[in-house]
Design a protein around this motif. Sequence first.
Motif, PDB file in Angstrom:
ATOM      1  N   VAL A 179       0.851  -1.187   0.000  1.00 47.73           N
ATOM      2  CA  VAL A 179       0.000   0.000   0.000  1.00 47.73           C
ATOM      3  C   VAL A 179       0.885   1.236   0.000  1.00 47.73           C
ATOM      4  O   VAL A 179       1.783   1.355   0.842  1.00 47.73           O
ATOM      5  CB  VAL A 179      -0.912   0.032   1.250  1.00 47.73           C
ATOM      6  N   ASN A 180       0.672   2.127  -0.958  1.00 48.31           N
ATOM      7  CA  ASN A 180       1.297   3.447  -0.888  1.00 48.31           C
ATOM      8  C   ASN A 180       0.348   4.295  -0.038  1.00 48.31           C
ATOM      9  O   ASN A 180      -0.754   4.631  -0.481  1.00 48.31           O
ATOM     10  CB  ASN A 180       1.464   4.037  -2.286  1.00 48.31           C
ATOM     11  N   PRO A 181       0.732   4.647   1.201  1.00 49.16           N
ATOM     12  CA  PRO A 181      -0.243   5.163   2.161  1.00 49.16           C
ATOM     13  C   PRO A 181      -0.570   6.645   1.979  1.00 49.16           C
ATOM     14  O   PRO A 181       0.185   7.394   1.344  1.00 49.16           O
ATOM     15  CB  PRO A 181       0.455   4.930   3.500  1.00 49.16           C
ATOM     16  N   ASP A 182      -1.678   7.064   2.568  1.00 46.62           N
ATOM     17  CA  ASP A 182      -2.090   8.457   2.455  1.00 46.62           C
ATOM     18  C   ASP A 182      -1.210   9.390   3.277  1.00 46.62           C
ATOM     19  O   ASP A 182      -1.368  10.604   3.210  1.00 46.62           O
ATOM     20  CB  ASP A 182      -3.557   8.623   2.846  1.00 46.62           C
ATOM     21  N   THR A 183      -0.270   8.831   4.040  1.00 46.67           N
ATOM     22  CA  THR A 183       0.658   9.658   4.823  1.00 46.67           C
ATOM     23  C   THR A 183       1.845  10.141   4.007  1.00 46.67           C
ATOM     24  O   THR A 183       2.624  10.966   4.482  1.00 46.67           O
ATOM     25  CB  THR A 183       1.177   8.859   6.031  1.00 46.67           C
ATOM     26  N   VAL A 184       2.013   9.642   2.768  1.00 44.77           N
ATOM     27  CA  VAL A 184       3.117  10.090   1.920  1.00 44.77           C
ATOM     28  C   VAL A 184       2.852  11.533   1.490  1.00 44.77           C
ATOM     29  O   VAL A 184       1.832  11.813   0.840  1.00 44.77           O
ATOM     30  CB  VAL A 184       3.264   9.179   0.682  1.00 44.77           C
ATOM     31  N   PRO A 185       3.744  12.486   1.821  1.00 42.27           N
ATOM     32  CA  PRO A 185       3.478  13.894   1.540  1.00 42.27           C
ATOM     33  C   PRO A 185       4.101  14.415   0.246  1.00 42.27           C
ATOM     34  O   PRO A 185       4.010  15.596  -0.053  1.00 42.27           O
ATOM     35  CB  PRO A 185       4.127  14.593   2.742  1.00 42.27           C
ATOM     36  N   THR A 186       4.752  13.527  -0.519  1.00 40.93           N
ATOM     37  CA  THR A 186       5.567  13.962  -1.648  1.00 40.93           C
ATOM     38  C   THR A 186       5.117  13.345  -2.963  1.00 40.93           C
ATOM     39  O   THR A 186       4.276  12.439  -3.003  1.00 40.93           O
ATOM     40  CB  THR A 186       7.034  13.578  -1.408  1.00 40.93           C
ATOM     41  N   PHE A 187       5.685  13.819  -4.078  1.00 39.47           N
ATOM     42  CA  PHE A 187       5.389  13.304  -5.421  1.00 39.47           C
ATOM     43  C   PHE A 187       5.773  11.832  -5.539  1.00 39.47           C
ATOM     44  O   PHE A 187       5.072  11.043  -6.167  1.00 39.47           O
ATOM     45  CB  PHE A 187       6.156  14.133  -6.447  1.00 39.47           C
ATOM     46  N   ASP A 188       6.920  11.468  -4.963  1.00 39.87           N
ATOM     47  CA  ASP A 188       7.388  10.081  -4.936  1.00 39.87           C
ATOM     48  C   ASP A 188       7.332   9.555  -3.512  1.00 39.87           C
ATOM     49  O   ASP A 188       7.577  10.323  -2.567  1.00 39.87           O
ATOM     50  CB  ASP A 188       8.822   9.984  -5.462  1.00 39.87           C
ATOM     51  N   PRO A 189       7.029   8.275  -3.320  1.00 46.69           N
ATOM     52  CA  PRO A 189       6.749   7.264  -4.336  1.00 46.69           C
ATOM     53  C   PRO A 189       5.398   7.491  -5.029  1.00 46.69           C
ATOM     54  O   PRO A 189       4.416   7.851  -4.390  1.00 46.69           O
ATOM     55  CB  PRO A 189       6.750   5.955  -3.544  1.00 46.69           C
ATOM     56  N   LYS A 190       5.393   7.252  -6.355  1.00 48.93           N
ATOM     57  CA  LYS A 190       4.214   7.557  -7.161  1.00 48.93           C
ATOM     58  C   LYS A 190       3.139   6.487  -7.096  1.00 48.93           C
ATOM     59  O   LYS A 190       1.949   6.778  -7.264  1.00 48.93           O
ATOM     60  CB  LYS A 190       4.630   7.745  -8.627  1.00 48.93           C
ATOM     61  N   TYR A 191       3.557   5.224  -6.927  1.00 50.03           N
ATOM     62  CA  TYR A 191       2.632   4.092  -6.984  1.00 50.03           C
ATOM     63  C   TYR A 191       2.943   3.117  -5.843  1.00 50.03           C
ATOM     64  O   TYR A 191       3.928   3.299  -5.122  1.00 50.03           O
ATOM     65  CB  TYR A 191       2.790   3.331  -8.305  1.00 50.03           C
ATOM     66  N   ALA A 192       2.113   2.084  -5.722  1.00 51.39           N
ATOM     67  CA  ALA A 192       2.507   0.986  -4.836  1.00 51.39           C
ATOM     68  C   ALA A 192       3.792   0.360  -5.368  1.00 51.39           C
ATOM     69  O   ALA A 192       4.720   0.072  -4.613  1.00 51.39           O
ATOM     70  CB  ALA A 192       1.387  -0.053  -4.747  1.00 51.39           C
ATOM     71  N   PHE A 193       3.847   0.142  -6.680  1.00 46.35           N
ATOM     72  CA  PHE A 193       5.067  -0.342  -7.336  1.00 46.35           C
ATOM     73  C   PHE A 193       5.376   0.534  -8.540  1.00 46.35           C
ATOM     74  O   PHE A 193       4.510   0.762  -9.394  1.00 46.35           O
ATOM     75  CB  PHE A 193       4.911  -1.788  -7.820  1.00 46.35           C
TER      76      PHE A 193
END
Length: 301
Positions: A122-136
């Motif tokens: 899961v690419n979580p909603d806590t990521v504040p940046t452009f990357d990581p862009k996807y789960a993979f």
Amino acid sequence: MTWPNLIGDDTTLSVRPTEFTSIATIRLSKTGGDASTFQDAVVLASNRQSAYLYANGRTEATATPNDRVTISVEPGVYTEPVSAMLPPFLSVVAVDPTPGKTSIQYGLEVVGGLYWEGVDVVNPDTVPTFDPKYAFHVHAGSTMIFTRCTMTNNATKAGGYPTPIGMDGEQGATLLLHRVKLLSGGYTNLHGWGLGAWSASKPGMTVIFNECSFKGGSFYYDALNDSTKDELWVQNCTGRAVGLGGKSTTAHVAGSTLDTPPTVVSVRENMAGVLGTLDSRSDWPVPHGGLSASDRAKYGV
């Protein structure tokens, strides 16, 4: 390592890279092991592989299937950020294949030779940046296989939100998703390098979806050119549609339940429609032992 028991899933048993002995196996566990975070496990795996290659007078650029390293993942939810690129010829395998038992909560950058089994991402909603862009985010190279897992992109600020998987293709490479559930987004952002960079005289990219589900989503690949003979296989899947770009490409769609039946079109709409050729072949090329037929020839296996 001891592979998890997956009786009844003949395809997984066929595609596992079991004929190659890992030069190192890293045990990832929340309660004690070689590493307690996926980031640390990746760094340790990379270091072990680099040391092995260096001891044999080689570099990462010369890695082959015989230089494979394995991360054996104990059940748990691993929420720590991951900044390291995964090394080539890496196996990441859940110790317990029970669905939902094991997950990594951060988007990953992955490269050629990857074998991935039983670990949800899961690419979580806590990521504040452009990357990581996807789960993979896949940087295609040697055969790459994902099996028996889910992919979700909840990172609203990410460059690829909510698409679950994206790929920069490589000519002649093979990507297989088998029994993968795609749980976010409207399409898979998989593409070749395109724009005249690839040669029509060389093998094209091969992308295979087998027994996958993508509610509301399109199994989508774009060659980004009209010359390479890339192939998209959508076999026994459920989803919204099939989308394929590139006039020399071919989509093989069989046994699949789609909201929009696949058709050959001149202009795609909502990532649906085939710009190349469409047929119903079901003899998709199984990458036995973790390698496509072309990679077997390339590495002399």
